[in-house]
Design a protein around this motif. Structure first.
Motif, PDB file in Angstrom:
ATOM      1  N   SER A  50       0.877  -1.169   0.148  1.00  0.00           N
ATOM      2  CA  SER A  50      -0.102   0.008   0.066  1.00  0.00           C
ATOM      3  C   SER A  50       0.899   1.393   0.055  1.00  0.00           C
ATOM      4  CB  SER A  50      -0.868   0.277   1.388  1.00  0.00           C
ATOM      5  OG  SER A  50      -0.251   0.031   2.368  1.00  0.00           O
ATOM      6  N   HIS A  51       2.039   1.064   0.506  1.00  0.00           N
ATOM      7  CA  HIS A  51       2.961   2.420   0.582  1.00  0.00           C
ATOM      8  C   HIS A  51       4.170   1.887  -0.402  1.00  0.00           C
ATOM      9  CE1 HIS A  51       0.243   3.492   3.739  1.00  0.00           C
ATOM     10  NE2 HIS A  51       0.673   4.698   3.531  1.00  0.00           N
ATOM     11  N   PRO A  52       5.165   2.692  -0.717  1.00  0.00           N
ATOM     12  CA  PRO A  52       6.377   2.407  -1.534  1.00  0.00           C
ATOM     13  C   PRO A  52       7.211   1.670  -0.359  1.00  0.00           C
ATOM     14  CG  PRO A  52       5.736   4.608  -2.089  1.00  0.00           C
ATOM     15  CD  PRO A  52       4.667   4.106  -0.894  1.00  0.00           C
ATOM     16  N   VAL A  53       7.977   0.571  -0.758  1.00  0.00           N
ATOM     17  CA  VAL A  53       9.045   0.015  -0.014  1.00  0.00           C
ATOM     18  C   VAL A  53      10.312   0.843   0.037  1.00  0.00           C
ATOM     19  CG1 VAL A  53      10.701  -1.833   0.439  1.00  0.00           C
ATOM     20  CG2 VAL A  53       8.128  -2.098  -0.090  1.00  0.00           C
ATOM     21  N   GLU A  54      10.934   1.290   1.211  1.00  0.00           N
ATOM     22  CA  GLU A  54      11.825   2.344   0.838  1.00  0.00           C
ATOM     23  C   GLU A  54      13.169   1.442   1.742  1.00  0.00           C
ATOM     24  OE1 GLU A  54      10.658   5.655   3.133  1.00  0.00           O
ATOM     25  OE2 GLU A  54       9.381   6.346   1.320  1.00  0.00           O
ATOM     26  N   TYR A  55      14.404   2.040   1.434  1.00  0.00           N
ATOM     27  CA  TYR A  55      15.637   1.500   1.899  1.00  0.00           C
ATOM     28  C   TYR A  55      16.204   2.877   2.564  1.00  0.00           C
ATOM     29  CZ  TYR A  55      15.008  -2.624  -0.397  1.00  0.00           C
ATOM     30  OH  TYR A  55      14.183  -3.758  -1.104  1.00  0.00           O
ATOM     31  N   PRO A  56      16.928   2.790   3.929  1.00  0.00           N
ATOM     32  CA  PRO A  56      17.670   4.030   4.347  1.00  0.00           C
ATOM     33  C   PRO A  56      18.962   4.071   3.624  1.00  0.00           C
ATOM     34  CG  PRO A  56      17.661   2.150   5.739  1.00  0.00           C
ATOM     35  CD  PRO A  56      16.537   1.772   4.780  1.00  0.00           C
ATOM     36  N   PHE A  57      19.428   3.120   2.899  1.00  0.00           N
ATOM     37  CA  PHE A  57      20.703   3.442   2.020  1.00  0.00           C
ATOM     38  C   PHE A  57      20.382   2.227   0.987  1.00  0.00           C
ATOM     39  CE2 PHE A  57      21.457   0.412   5.548  1.00  0.00           C
ATOM     40  CZ  PHE A  57      21.976  -0.770   4.799  1.00  0.00           C
ATOM     41  N   PRO A  58      21.111   2.544  -0.203  1.00  0.00           N
ATOM     42  CA  PRO A  58      20.777   1.675  -1.338  1.00  0.00           C
ATOM     43  C   PRO A  58      21.501   0.554  -1.010  1.00  0.00           C
ATOM     44  CG  PRO A  58      21.548   3.863  -1.991  1.00  0.00           C
ATOM     45  CD  PRO A  58      21.755   3.867  -0.539  1.00  0.00           C
ATOM     46  N   PRO A  59      20.637  -0.603  -1.009  1.00  0.00           N
ATOM     47  CA  PRO A  59      21.204  -1.879  -0.805  1.00  0.00           C
ATOM     48  C   PRO A  59      22.461  -2.419  -1.959  1.00  0.00           C
ATOM     49  CG  PRO A  59      19.122  -2.337  -1.595  1.00  0.00           C
ATOM     50  CD  PRO A  59      19.448  -0.894  -1.391  1.00  0.00           C
ATOM     51  N   LEU A  60      23.534  -3.108  -1.777  1.00  0.00           N
ATOM     52  CA  LEU A  60      24.332  -3.564  -2.608  1.00  0.00           C
ATOM     53  C   LEU A  60      23.809  -4.929  -3.334  1.00  0.00           C
ATOM     54  CD1 LEU A  60      27.677  -2.748  -0.494  1.00  0.00           C
ATOM     55  CD2 LEU A  60      26.599  -1.436  -2.568  1.00  0.00           C
ATOM     56  N   ALA A  61      23.088  -5.534  -2.604  1.00  0.00           N
ATOM     57  CA  ALA A  61      22.554  -6.894  -3.160  1.00  0.00           C
ATOM     58  C   ALA A  61      21.812  -6.599  -4.596  1.00  0.00           C
ATOM     59  CB  ALA A  61      21.876  -7.776  -2.318  1.00  0.00           C
ATOM     60  N   MET A  62      22.198  -7.476  -5.478  1.00  0.00           N
ATOM     61  CA  MET A  62      21.098  -7.192  -6.706  1.00  0.00           C
ATOM     62  C   MET A  62      19.987  -8.046  -6.436  1.00  0.00           C
ATOM     63  SD  MET A  62      23.377  -6.311  -9.174  1.00  0.00           S
ATOM     64  CE  MET A  62      22.931  -7.024 -10.738  1.00  0.00           C
ATOM     65  N   ILE A  63      18.905  -7.229  -6.810  1.00  0.00           N
ATOM     66  CA  ILE A  63      17.423  -7.795  -6.803  1.00  0.00           C
ATOM     67  C   ILE A  63      16.535  -7.245  -8.108  1.00  0.00           C
ATOM     68  CG2 ILE A  63      17.405  -7.862  -4.123  1.00  0.00           C
ATOM     69  CD1 ILE A  63      15.967  -5.083  -4.225  1.00  0.00           C
TER      70      ILE A  63
END
Length: 88
Positions: A50-63
């Motif tokens: 229902s809301h955008p998924v956010e990251y506090p910092f860009p993850p390094l793992a490829m998704i």
């Protein structure tokens, strides 16, 4: 309050609880190693949110576009995920 729905159950996250910790607390079998978005072993498919998924910092793992990292993402509202392991 954030509600999480999986094929196994529906539950809410405690204040300041990561999605990974919530999944583990509720008996979901989730692979993880680094807990910081580096390895990607915890990735799951996001079916709807229902809301955008956010990251506090860009993850390094490829998704992929429909995948999230429960160890480090921030979710709000209602999210439906497929917690089964992703086979590549």
């Amino acid at each position: 309050m954030t509600w999480v729905k999986t094929s196994k159950k529906k539950f809410y996250l405690h204040d300041d609880e990561s999605l990974l910790d919530g999944l583990l607390r509720t008996g979901h079998d989730i692979e993880y190693q680094c807990r910081e978005g580096y390895c990607g072993s915890c990735r799951v498919r996001c079916i709807t949110n229902s809301h955008p998924v956010e990251y506090p910092f860009p993850p390094l793992a490829m998704i992929e576009e429909d995948e999230i990292l429960p160890c480090c993402c921030r979710v709000q509202g209602v999210i439906h995920i497929n917690h089964e392991p992703i086979i590549t």
